[in-house]
Design an enzyme around this catalytic site. Structure first.
Site, PDB file in Angstrom:
ATOM      1  N   PHE A 422      -7.436  -8.615 -14.107  1.00 17.64           N
ATOM      2  CA  PHE A 422      -8.102  -9.680 -13.337  1.00 17.64           C
ATOM      3  C   PHE A 422      -9.268  -9.154 -12.500  1.00 17.64           C
ATOM      4  CE2 PHE A 422      -3.457  -9.900 -13.417  1.00 17.64           C
ATOM      5  CZ  PHE A 422      -3.320 -10.830 -14.434  1.00 17.64           C
ATOM      6  N   CYS A 423      -9.998  -8.177 -13.056  1.00 14.06           N
ATOM      7  CA  CYS A 423     -11.153  -7.590 -12.347  1.00 14.06           C
ATOM      8  C   CYS A 423     -10.744  -7.073 -10.975  1.00 14.06           C
ATOM      9  CB  CYS A 423     -12.288  -8.603 -12.221  1.00 14.06           C
ATOM     10  SG  CYS A 423     -12.968  -9.147 -13.783  1.00 14.06           S
ATOM     11  N   ASN A 424      -9.545  -6.508 -10.873  1.00 10.32           N
ATOM     12  CA  ASN A 424      -9.055  -5.960  -9.609  1.00 10.32           C
ATOM     13  C   ASN A 424      -8.166  -4.750  -9.922  1.00 10.32           C
ATOM     14  OD1 ASN A 424      -7.908  -5.424  -7.088  1.00 10.32           O
ATOM     15  ND2 ASN A 424      -7.811  -7.581  -6.522  1.00 10.32           N
TER      16      ASN A 424
END
Length: 880
Positions: A422-424
């Protein structure tokens, strides 16, 4: 405890039961208007769909789009940089929207300015480029600190700063809390060095809400990410938070707040803003200046005076003013439907709390949990937890089930969720226990962000995330939980066994079963005499004139079940039993007994595809009825006849009229391909069949789509690396014995004693292979490195990772999720089935036909060590 499953008798509380036992009663809905009415009138397109990716993008209501388009039809909006009447209308409307945005966040133009950007990422980049950094050697310069639980776009700011020699320091959430608790911060009130700390108001990974009180604590010096002299400013990433929660900037006065409006309204996309505290705005240092930002400048001298307005100074060029107009209607409709963000916050949290409580209570019969949830809270308070649930699914022995597998299973139930990191990456590492070295090793193993490699050495590379939006309902939550119960029933490791086993009375052998398969009525072959016409080279089916096609046209074609002599072979060696090509991608198979080979595979295999009105390729996952379209190729007459029930047959020529064709750009599996439209007549035919605009397009003969090289594989000959419109490779081979293993699983009665028969022929058709073979043990093909079929030589380039398309009955277009589930169970939660083949170059010339009855001689991978059967050992001896 093998064989255990989630207890079907363990009844989960319904949403209404859950609300009834909680005091005070949990908030749900928006007053007198029922959610069912809201969904029906505003989100009718969601019928039958469970959408649980609101943290990725929420959905726009129909009335917002209706009001916006009505506005555009009734008003003329010109460029706001002009001075005419229409431009003045645009400028005034944009300014009103700025006021509306600030009012939404409980502040005014006296305290904040709104700078429109293309999204929160652009807003973050703007801060990185304009913040008053001071570059010095050692520890005497500015510092950028960020919470590790931050979006990629925040972490990416450090590359901008590195170019200016500004150091960046990641801070773990637990470390920041310890700094606050120790209260050992030194006072450096006299130093005016500027430092910046960024943290998310809400984690987009887990939904954790970090304290907004940190803003004032850090600005005032009561806490600090690192102990440095100077003044700290706070960048609050609010993109995830404001999608379902109210933000009061009159109380929590962060210096910079980036937002993306599609997270709140669903529309428009590609529009965000940076809210800048007016006390900080004069400190920002802008380099580049674009149209509309200058009060005065000279083209021939270094003279530039910026505009006085903060917004006008930083909005380079013309903003997306029509999208800004759309925001007004977004605010109006959202307020009308929900009554405000506080109501949305309570509603979405109630759904998340219910789902979290039920999900965390799911157990297998042995007491093992079904999921591992990644959270810093117990979902007891909406002030510390947003409507996001992040988890991985476990089996009954505690092993992880890959998120890609869960995603595929969810799609069978029409449940839309999100998987990955999740781009994290920071939050992913923290919650999943992934070290920096593990992340690097995952990359070296071929895993990149956004792919489907979900497990490496048994450990997850990411997780599953569900998130609720203001239009989410209790039915959505209950449907998801029912899916999880069904998933756990299929994840217990239980392996049903067929009563009739090989070697027992009444059980047919693999080969007997294969010969019992009925022939497909529309199978075709080239007559045996065609061997006399064959050219010894491989045909180039991308050549516009197809010279070999003219040779073949003198012969004749006819339907055949088993041509004489074709199966006269050694019973101990594996052979090709069926050959299929799929002239139109995702449409029905065209079965043959002998077919010419081109440099892209079987001649005309996946040479055409059907696209929608936007030029996007359709597949059976989106449109199952594609399998009902049957193409028939007549090489003698040089035409393809397309048939479908209830439709008049239509013809498409095989020869390409390259001189008249207009070339279009299309995409297949992220590869760019040049195609051309096959004409208006076939488009009308498709429109009549599907009830919506569609086009038949064909790959251009002047365009070569090259194979993507994979690490660890031998380099293929440069003359055989061309692909048609296939997904990954020139050929797909499946083994009848492997299909039989799956058939045993499928034909076993379920827990209710119900039994559904899956005929062998129908099951084979679901896997859409080019080459169907028989005569080896189940899944032995996955051990092959190379294979010869007759005199053709292929390299095995890897397994085919199956998707939901195998759930579609190729005769009816109906879905049956059991096929995918049973495949996953029988393959230990893997969904590989069949292997991809590519032409392998040999010194000797290759024949130009692939025939049923050809012997299959594999070369087994050297790295595999196991007991070989006599037949398979002879294969190795022969090929060595």
């Amino acid at each position: 405890m093998a064989g255990s499953a989630a207890d079907p008798e363990a009844k989960l509380l319904s949403f209404q039961e859950f609300r009834a036992v909680n005091k005070p009663r949990l908030a749900y809905g928006y007053g007198s208007r029922s959610l069912s009415q809201l969904r029906e009138s505003e989100f009718g397109r969601l019928a039958g769909t469970v959408y649980l990716d609101h943290a990725g993008a929420t959905l726009f209501p129909q009335s917002q789009l209706t009001r916006f388009t009505k506005d555009l039809m009734e008003n003329v909006y010109g460029n706001p940089h002009s001075q005419n009447i229409t431009s003045k209308l645009t400028y005034d409307t944009v300014e009103q929207v700025r006021y509306r945005i600030l009012a939404h966040f409980h502040t005014t133009l006296d305290d904040y300015s709104v700078i429109f950007t293309s999204g929160s990422t652009a807003a973050l980049k703007l801060v990185a480029e304009t913040f008053p950094w001071v570059s010095c050697q050692g520890s005497n310069g500015s510092r950028f600190c960020y919470l590790t639980d931050n979006h990629t776009s925040v972490v990416g700011m450090r590359t901008v700063l590195a170019a200016r020699s500004i150091p960046s320091t990641p801070v773990r959430p637990e470390d920041l809390c310890l700094v606050r608790e120790r209260e050992e911060m030194d006072s450096h009130s006299s130093c005016q060095l500027s430092h910046l700390f960024c943290y998310p108001a809400q984690s987009n990974f887990s939904g954790t809400k970090y304290p907004l009180s940190w803003i004032e604590d850090i600005k005032s010096g009561r806490m600090s990410p690192v102990n440095l002299p100077g003044k700290w400013f706070v960048l609050l990433d609010a993109a995830s938070y404001v999608s379902t929660s109210p933000l009061d900037l009159s109380t929590h006065q962060a210096d910079f707040i980036p937002i993306s409006f599609y997270k709140i309204f669903g529309f428009p996309t590609g529009l965000g803003a940076l809210l800048v505290n007016n006390r900080v705005a004069p400190l920002l240092k802008k380099g580049y200046f674009g149209g509309g930002t200058a009060a005065a400048y000279l083209a021939g001298a270094d003279f530039y005076i910026p505009r006085s307005s903060v917004a006008e100074r930083f909005e380079d060029g013309t903003i997306s003013f029509l999208d800004v107009v759309a925001l007004k209607h977004g605010f109006d409709v959202l307020e009308h439907l929900t009554g405000g963000m506080e109501n949305i916050k309570q509603h979405t949290f109630t759904l998340a709390q219910y789902t979290y409580t039920m999900l965390s209570s799911l157990r297998y019969c042995n007491g093992a949990p079904v999921v591992r949830i990644y959270s810093d809270s117990e979902f007891s308070n909406p002030d510390v937890q947003g409507p996001i649930i992040n988890f991985n699914v476990l089996d009954d022995e505690g092993g992880f089930i890959g998120y890609s597998q869960v995603d595929k299973m969810a799609s069978l139930y029409n449940i839309h969720l999100r998987t990955g990191c999740f781009c994290n990456t920071g939050a992913c590492q923290r919650h999943l226990g992934l070290s920096d070295n593990m992340i690097k090793k995952h990359f070296e193993a071929g895993h990149v962000c956004g792919d489907h490699i979900d497990l490496i050495d048994g450990r997850p590379t990411g997780s599953v995330r569900i998130s609720f939006g203001y239009m989410s309902t209790a039915e959505d939550a209950e449907a998801f939980l029912k899916f999880m119960v069904a998933l756990s029933l299929h994840s217990s490791g239980h392996q049903p066994v067929s009563k009739a086993r090989t070697g027992e009375p009444g059980a047919k052998s693999t080969e007997d079963k294969a010969q019992d398969e009925p022939a497909i009525p529309n199978s075709h072959c080239l007559s045996p005499e065609e061997d006399h016409h064959s050219d010894s080279r491989i045909w180039n089916n991308s050549h516009p004139s197809h010279p070999p096609l003219k040779e073949v046209s003198s012969t004749w074609q006819f339907p055949v079940e088993e041509p004489a002599g074709v199966l006269n072979r050694s019973p101990e060696l594996p052979v090709v039993t069926r050959i299929c090509l799929y002239p139109i991608k995702s449409c029905a198979a065209f079965e043959v007994t002998k077919w010419p080979i081109g440099n892209q595979g079987l001649l005309f295999d996946r040479s055409w595809m059907i696209v929608n009105h936007n030029g996007v390729c359709l597949n059976q996952k989106q449109e199952p009825r594609l399998c009902l379209i049957q193409p028939f190729i007549n090489l003698q007459e040089g035409r393809m006849v397309i048939k479908a029930e209830g439709m008049e047959p239509i013809e498409v020529p095989l020869e390409e009229d390259s001189g008249q064709a207009q070339i279009y750009q299309s995409k297949v599996c992220a590869d760019r391909v040049n195609t051309y439209d096959c004409g208006e007549e076939i488009s009308k035919w498709l429109f009549k069949f599907f009830g919506r605009p569609c086009h038949l397009i064909r790959q251009s003969s002047n365009f070569q789509r090259n194979v993507k090289k994979k690490p660890g594989k031998d380099q293929l000959s440069s003359t055989t690396t061309s692909l048609s419109l296939v997904n990954e490779a020139q050929y797909l081979l499946i083994n009848t014995s492997s299909v039989m293993e799956l058939q045993k699983q499928l034909n076993t009665s379920d827990e209710n004693g119900k039994k559904e028969e899956f005929p062998m022929k129908d099951l084979i058709s679901r896997f859409r292979a080019n080459i169907i073979m028989n005569g080896t043990r189940a899944f032995e093909e996955e051990r092959w490195d190379e294979v010869s079929v007759g005199s053709l030589h292929f390299q095995v380039v890897g397994p085919c990772h199956r998707c939901q398309m195998i759930c579609i009955d190729q005769k009816t277009g109906q879905r049956n999720q059991n096929v995918f589930q049973k495949l996953s169970e029988s393959r230990k939660r893997k969904t590989n089935f069949g292997v991809y083949l590519m032409h392998k170059s040999f010194e000797s010339s290759a024949p130009c036909f692939l025939s049923v009855g050809s012997q299959v001689l594999p070369v087994v991978k050297e790295s595999v060590h196991c007991q070989e059967s006599p037949a398979s050992q002879r294969h190795q001896d022969f090929t060595s």
